[in-house]
Design an enzyme around this catalytic site. Structure first.
Site, PDB file in Angstrom:
ATOM      1  N   LYS A 191       0.844  -1.195   0.000  1.00 36.34           N
ATOM      2  CA  LYS A 191       0.000   0.000   0.000  1.00 36.34           C
ATOM      3  C   LYS A 191       0.884   1.251   0.000  1.00 36.34           C
ATOM      4  O   LYS A 191       1.477   1.606   1.005  1.00 36.34           O
ATOM      5  CB  LYS A 191      -0.929   0.055   1.225  1.00 36.34           C
ATOM      6  CG  LYS A 191      -1.969   1.167   1.041  1.00 36.34           C
ATOM      7  CD  LYS A 191      -2.588   1.670   2.292  1.00 36.34           C
ATOM      8  CE  LYS A 191      -1.914   2.863   2.920  1.00 36.34           C
ATOM      9  NZ  LYS A 191      -1.830   4.089   2.092  1.00 36.34           N
ATOM     10  N   GLY A 244       6.817   4.905   8.163  1.00 35.74           N
ATOM     11  CA  GLY A 244       5.998   6.116   8.265  1.00 35.74           C
ATOM     12  C   GLY A 244       6.206   6.757   9.612  1.00 35.74           C
ATOM     13  O   GLY A 244       7.242   6.552  10.256  1.00 35.74           O
ATOM     14  N   SER A 245       5.213   7.496  10.055  1.00 34.50           N
ATOM     15  CA  SER A 245       5.371   8.253  11.299  1.00 34.50           C
ATOM     16  C   SER A 245       5.301   7.341  12.523  1.00 34.50           C
ATOM     17  O   SER A 245       4.700   6.258  12.480  1.00 34.50           O
ATOM     18  CB  SER A 245       4.270   9.308  11.385  1.00 34.50           C
ATOM     19  OG  SER A 245       3.011   8.668  11.416  1.00 34.50           O
ATOM     20  N   THR A 246       5.890   7.818  13.591  1.00 34.72           N
ATOM     21  CA  THR A 246       5.866   7.066  14.850  1.00 34.72           C
ATOM     22  C   THR A 246       4.433   6.889  15.344  1.00 34.72           C
ATOM     23  O   THR A 246       4.039   5.815  15.810  1.00 34.72           O
ATOM     24  CB  THR A 246       6.732   7.823  15.885  1.00 34.72           C
ATOM     25  OG1 THR A 246       8.089   7.743  15.427  1.00 34.72           O
ATOM     26  CG2 THR A 246       6.621   7.234  17.272  1.00 34.72           C
ATOM     27  N   GLY A 249       2.869   4.220  13.294  1.00 36.36           N
ATOM     28  CA  GLY A 249       3.559   2.963  13.606  1.00 36.36           C
ATOM     29  C   GLY A 249       2.970   2.305  14.847  1.00 36.36           C
ATOM     30  O   GLY A 249       2.724   1.096  14.891  1.00 36.36           O
ATOM     31  N   GLU A 267       9.537   1.168  10.842  1.00 37.37           N
ATOM     32  CA  GLU A 267      10.598   2.146  10.537  1.00 37.37           C
ATOM     33  C   GLU A 267       9.922   3.503  10.630  1.00 37.37           C
ATOM     34  O   GLU A 267       9.119   3.844   9.771  1.00 37.37           O
ATOM     35  CB  GLU A 267      11.119   1.959   9.111  1.00 37.37           C
ATOM     36  CG  GLU A 267      11.610   0.583   8.770  1.00 37.37           C
ATOM     37  CD  GLU A 267      12.918   0.242   9.464  1.00 37.37           C
ATOM     38  OE1 GLU A 267      13.593   1.163   9.939  1.00 37.37           O
ATOM     39  OE2 GLU A 267      13.241  -0.952   9.531  1.00 37.37           O
ATOM     40  N   CYS A 302      13.408  10.840   6.758  1.00 38.14           N
ATOM     41  CA  CYS A 302      13.263  10.376   8.142  1.00 38.14           C
ATOM     42  C   CYS A 302      14.548  10.566   8.923  1.00 38.14           C
ATOM     43  O   CYS A 302      14.528  10.898  10.103  1.00 38.14           O
ATOM     44  CB  CYS A 302      12.844   8.917   8.149  1.00 38.14           C
ATOM     45  SG  CYS A 302      13.934   7.895   7.169  1.00 38.14           S
ATOM     46  N   GLU A 400       9.725  16.063  15.204  1.00 39.07           N
ATOM     47  CA  GLU A 400      10.061  15.872  13.788  1.00 39.07           C
ATOM     48  C   GLU A 400       9.240  16.845  12.949  1.00 39.07           C
ATOM     49  O   GLU A 400       8.017  16.859  13.038  1.00 39.07           O
ATOM     50  CB  GLU A 400       9.751  14.435  13.350  1.00 39.07           C
ATOM     51  CG  GLU A 400      10.161  14.192  11.925  1.00 39.07           C
ATOM     52  CD  GLU A 400       9.836  12.776  11.438  1.00 39.07           C
ATOM     53  OE1 GLU A 400       8.702  12.312  11.660  1.00 39.07           O
ATOM     54  OE2 GLU A 400      10.717  12.156  10.822  1.00 39.07           O
TER      55      GLU A 400
HETATM   56  P1  NAD Z   1       2.306   8.393   7.837  1.00 45.36           P
HETATM   57  O1  NAD Z   1       2.596   7.635   9.061  1.00 45.36           O
HETATM   58  O2  NAD Z   1       1.263   9.446   7.887  1.00 45.36           O
HETATM   59  O3  NAD Z   1       1.868   7.406   6.665  1.00 45.36           O
HETATM   60  C1  NAD Z   1       2.627   6.290   6.295  1.00 45.36           C
HETATM   61  C2  NAD Z   1       1.718   5.246   5.699  1.00 45.36           C
HETATM   62  O4  NAD Z   1       0.782   4.823   6.688  1.00 45.36           O
HETATM   63  C3  NAD Z   1       0.897   5.746   4.513  1.00 45.36           C
HETATM   64  O5  NAD Z   1       0.809   4.731   3.554  1.00 45.36           O
HETATM   65  C4  NAD Z   1      -0.463   6.025   5.142  1.00 45.36           C
HETATM   66  O6  NAD Z   1      -1.538   5.904   4.253  1.00 45.36           O
HETATM   67  C5  NAD Z   1      -0.533   4.948   6.207  1.00 45.36           C
HETATM   68  N1  NAD Z   1      -1.426   5.317   7.308  1.00 45.36           N
HETATM   69  C6  NAD Z   1      -1.694   6.569   7.772  1.00 45.36           C
HETATM   70  N2  NAD Z   1      -2.593   6.511   8.780  1.00 45.36           N
HETATM   71  C7  NAD Z   1      -2.905   5.205   8.962  1.00 45.36           C
HETATM   72  C8  NAD Z   1      -3.785   4.513   9.832  1.00 45.36           C
HETATM   73  N3  NAD Z   1      -4.534   5.159  10.732  1.00 45.36           N
HETATM   74  N4  NAD Z   1      -3.852   3.165   9.745  1.00 45.36           N
HETATM   75  C9  NAD Z   1      -3.104   2.512   8.818  1.00 45.36           C
HETATM   76  N5  NAD Z   1      -2.281   3.108   7.955  1.00 45.36           N
HETATM   77  C10 NAD Z   1      -2.167   4.442   8.016  1.00 45.36           C
HETATM   78  O7  NAD Z   1       3.699   8.966   7.343  1.00 45.36           O
HETATM   79  P2  NAD Z   1       4.000   9.850   6.062  1.00 45.36           P
HETATM   80  O8  NAD Z   1       3.493  11.228   6.339  1.00 45.36           O
HETATM   81  O9  NAD Z   1       3.552   9.167   4.827  1.00 45.36           O
HETATM   82  O10 NAD Z   1       5.598   9.836   6.048  1.00 45.36           O
HETATM   83  C11 NAD Z   1       6.343  10.631   6.873  1.00 45.36           C
HETATM   84  C12 NAD Z   1       6.847   9.837   8.068  1.00 45.36           C
HETATM   85  O11 NAD Z   1       7.535   8.666   7.627  1.00 45.36           O
HETATM   86  C13 NAD Z   1       7.869  10.605   8.880  1.00 45.36           C
HETATM   87  O12 NAD Z   1       7.590  10.455  10.240  1.00 45.36           O
HETATM   88  C14 NAD Z   1       9.183   9.929   8.521  1.00 45.36           C
HETATM   89  O13 NAD Z   1      10.178  10.058   9.492  1.00 45.36           O
HETATM   90  C15 NAD Z   1       8.764   8.524   8.325  1.00 45.36           C
HETATM   91  N6  NAD Z   1       9.756   7.785   7.528  1.00 45.36           N
HETATM   92  C16 NAD Z   1      10.541   6.863   8.147  1.00 45.36           C
HETATM   93  C17 NAD Z   1      11.508   6.166   7.430  1.00 45.36           C
HETATM   94  C18 NAD Z   1      12.395   5.143   8.090  1.00 45.36           C
HETATM   95  O14 NAD Z   1      12.990   4.339   7.374  1.00 45.36           O
HETATM   96  N7  NAD Z   1      12.521   5.118   9.400  1.00 45.36           N
HETATM   97  C19 NAD Z   1      11.658   6.412   6.062  1.00 45.36           C
HETATM   98  C20 NAD Z   1      10.838   7.359   5.456  1.00 45.36           C
HETATM   99  C21 NAD Z   1       9.872   8.036   6.208  1.00 45.36           C
END
Ligand code: NAD
Length: 496
Positions: A191, A244-246, A249, A267, A302, A400
C-alpha cells in the site's frame, strides 16, 4: 542516455501515462466501490490523475490473491535461480523505464526530477538487483548434533507480507520492503501512501512484464484508515512491514494485537543529530553535507540531520559556511534539471512545517529562510530555514518537522553534545564530524541511533542495515538482515 533538458521533461510530463488502476491478482482493477481519489502535483496544484480509493473489500481481494499465489508455489517454491532471474529482469525494466518513473515520482510528490532519476529510480533498480543477486547465496544452518541425528535450521518464507509505505521516497521505500520479501519467496500486498501512489502501480505492472506470477505482487491504493488499517488488522496477513510516522507505527502494533498477532516491523520518524567538533579537518565538507543532510529532498527525510550541535568556538564561522552551502537548495520548478529543491508534498504538510517555523520565530533566532514561497500556481515551497540558539525543549528542537528546517544548538564539551544529542524520543541516524579518531569512536559508541555516519551524513547502502532505536522503530531495512523480517526459522530434525 543523452541529457534531458527542461523542455524534454515538460514534454514527458504531458505525454506520460498516469496509472489509474491498482493491481490485484495480476489484473488492473478499480476499487470495488468504484470510488477514486485525485493525485495532485504539489508543484503546480494541478490534478494529474486519479486512482482507486480502496476499502477493506479491496484489501480482502488483494490478500486472497496473494495467498492463492503463495499456496500455488509458482513463486514461493520456485528455485532461487528462477527468482533471481525474474527480479533482475524487473530491475532492468525499472532502469529501462527510468525517465517515465522519475517524472511520475516528481509530479506525484514534488521532488526534483533529476533527483528522482538519479537517486530514487537508480537506487530502486540497484536494490532489486542486490536482493536478486543475494538470494541464491544465503545458506541455512545445520546444528552440531551427534551421529544418528540431523537437525536442519531453515529459513522459510512467511506467506503474505503487507507493506505500508510513506511518500518521501515512494518507490525506494516500497522496494526496501518488496525486494527482500519477494526474493525470499513471499507474496506481497503493497500500500503506497495516498500522496504518491503512481510509481508503485507502475512497478507492479513492470513486475508482471518481468515474469513475476500474477498475485505475487499486489498494489492497493488508498488512505490510512480505509486501506492501511484493514491491512494491519487482516487475519490472513502473516507479517506487516511499515515505514511512516511514529504515531501511525504505534497504531500498527495495536492492529496486530487486535487481530492475528502478526509480526509488525516499524521504521518510523526521527530527529537526527549532527555533531560538528572544533577539530573537524574539513569544515567546508562538513558544511556542505550538513546542508545536504537537512535540505535535500525538501527536508522530507526520516533520517534528516535536523539538529545541528556545533562547538561554540567555531559556531559563527561554521554557520557562515552553512548558509552559503544552503543557497544551492533554492526552491524551483522540479522539472528543471538544475533544480535542487522542489515542492513540499502537499498543502497540509506545507502548513504543518510553517506552523513549526512560526513557533520557532517566537522562541529562537531565525537566521535563514522562514517564509513560504509561491512559484506559479503553487505555494508549497519553503526555502532552507535555519534557527540558531535552539534548545532541546523547544518544539523545533524536539519534534520531527519533516521539512527544510534546521535547529542549531551550540555546545561547549563533548559530554554535553552527546547528552543533548541523545535527549530525544528518536534514535534513527546521527552524524559526527571530527578528525580525532578516538573521539569519533567514543561518540559513535555513545549515540543511541541505528546508523552513525562519521565525517559523512546519512550513510545508506544495500550492504548495511537501516533502521532506528527508541521510537524510530525496530527491525532493519536493507542488507541481508532485512531477510530476517520476511522469513521464519524452521527446524527439521531427522533421526536416522
Ligand atoms: P504516515 O505515518 O502518515 O503514513 C505512512 C503510511 O501509513 C501511509 O501509507 C499512510 O496511508 C498509512 N497510514 C496513515 N494513517 C494510517 C492509519 N490510521 N492506519 C493505517 N495506515 C495508516 O507517514 P508519512 O506522512 O507518509 O511519512 C512521513 C513519516 O515517515 C515521517 O515520520 C518519517 O520520518 C517517516 N519515515 C521513516 C523512514 C524510516 O525508514 N525510518 C523512512 C521514510 C519516512
Amino acid at each position: 542516455m543523452t541529457e534531458f533538458t527542461k523542455d524534454d521533461w515538460v514534454k514527458l510530463s504531458q505525454s506520460v501515462r498516469i496509472p489509474s488502476l491498482q493491481v490485484i491478482g495480476g489484473k488492473a482493477v478499480d476499487a470495488a466501490s468504484g470510488e477514486t481519489f485525485e493525485s495532485v502535483n504539489p508543484a503546480t496544484q494541478q490534478v494529474i490523475g486519479s486512482v482507486p480509493a480502496s476499502s477493506s473489500e479491496d484489501v480482502d481481494r488483494a490478500v486472497q490473491a496473494a495467498r492463492t499465489a503463495f499456496e500455488s508455489g509458482t513463486w514461493s517454491r520456485s528455485s532461487p535461480e528462477h527468482r533471481k532471474s525474474v527480479l533482475h529482469k524487473l530491475a532492468d525494466l525499472i532502469s529501462k523505464n527510468a525517465r517515465e518513473l522519475a517524472v511520475l515520482e516528481s509530479m506525484d510528490m514534488g521532488k526534483p526530477v533529476e533527483h528522482a532519476l538519479n537517486i530514487d529510480i537508480a537506487g530502486t533498480a540497484h536494490f532489486w538487483h542486490w536482493y536478486a543477486e543475494a538470494i541464491d547465496k544465503v545458506f541455512d544452518e545445520i546444528a552440531p548434533t551427534g551421529q544418528g541425528d540431523l537437525a536442519m535450521i531453515r529459513r522459510v518464507p512467511m506467506g503474505v507480507v503487507a507493506a505500508v509505505v510513506p511518500w518521501n521516497f515512494p518507490l525506494e521505500m516500497a522496494t526496501w520492503k518488496c525486494a527482500p520479501a519477494l526474493a525470499a519467496g513471499n507474496s506481497v500486498v503493497l500500500k503506497p501512501a495516498e500522496q504518491s501512489p503512481l510509481t508503485a502501480i507502475r512497478m507492479a505492472e513492470l513486475a508482471l512484464e518481468a515474469g513475476l506470477p500474477e498475485g505475487v505482487l499486489n498494489v492497493v491504493t488508498g488512505d490510512g484508515p480505509n486501506t492501511g488499517m484493514p491491512l494491519g488488522q487482516h487475519m490472513d496477513v502473516d507479517v506487516l512491514a511499515f515505514t511512516g510516522s511514529t504515531q501511525v507505527g504505534k497504531l500498527f502494533m495495536g492492529y496486530s494485537a487486535q487481530s492475528n498477532m502478526k509480526p509488525v516491523w516499524l521504521e518510523c520518524g526521527g530527529k537526527s543529530p549532527i555533531l560538528v567538533f572544533e577539530d573537524t579537518a574539513d569544515l567546508d565538507a562538513a558544511a556542505t553535507l550538513a546542508a545536504q543532510g537537512i535540505f535535500f529532498n525538501q527536508g522530507e527525510i526520516c533520517s534528516a540531520t535536523s539538529r545541528l550541535f556545533v562547538e561554540a568556538s567555531i559556531k559563527d564561522a561554521f554557520l557562515d559556511k552553512l548558509i552559503e552551502k544552503a543557497s544551492v537548495y533554492k526552491p524551483a520548478d522540479p522539472l528543471d534539471p538544475a533544480t535542487q529543491m522542489g515542492a513540499i508534498v502537499n498543502t497540509l504538510q506545507t502548513d504543518s512545517i510553517m506552523r513549526f517555523i512560526e513557533d520557532g520565530k517566537k522562541n529562537a533566532d531565525l537566521i535563514l529562510g522562514g517564509q513560504q514561497l509561491t512559484i506559479g500556481q503553487s505555494s508549497n515551497f519553503i526555502p532552507p530555514t535555519i534557527f540558531d540558539n535552539v534548545t532541546n525543549d523547544m518544539r523545533i528542537g524536539r519534534e520531527e518537522i519533516f521539512g527544510p528546517v534546521l535547529s542549531v544548538i551550540p555546545f561547549k564539551t563533548e559530554e554535553e553534545a552527546v547528552g543533548m544529542a541523545n535527549q530525544s524520543i528518536y534514535g534513527l541516524g546521527g552524524s559526527v564530524w571530527t578528525s580525532n579518531l578516538s573521539r569519533a569512536h567514543r561518540v559513535s559508541d555513545q549515540l543511541n541511533v541505528g546508523t552513525v555516519s562519521v565525517n559523512c551524513v546519512d550513510a545508506i547502502s544495500a550492504m548495511t542495515p537501516f533502521g532506528g532505536m527508541k521510537q524510530s522503530g525496530f527491525g532493519r531495512d536493507l542488507s541481508l538482515h532485512a531477510l530476517d523480517k520476511y522469513t521464519s526459522l524452521k527446524t527439521v530434525w531427522v533421526k536416522y
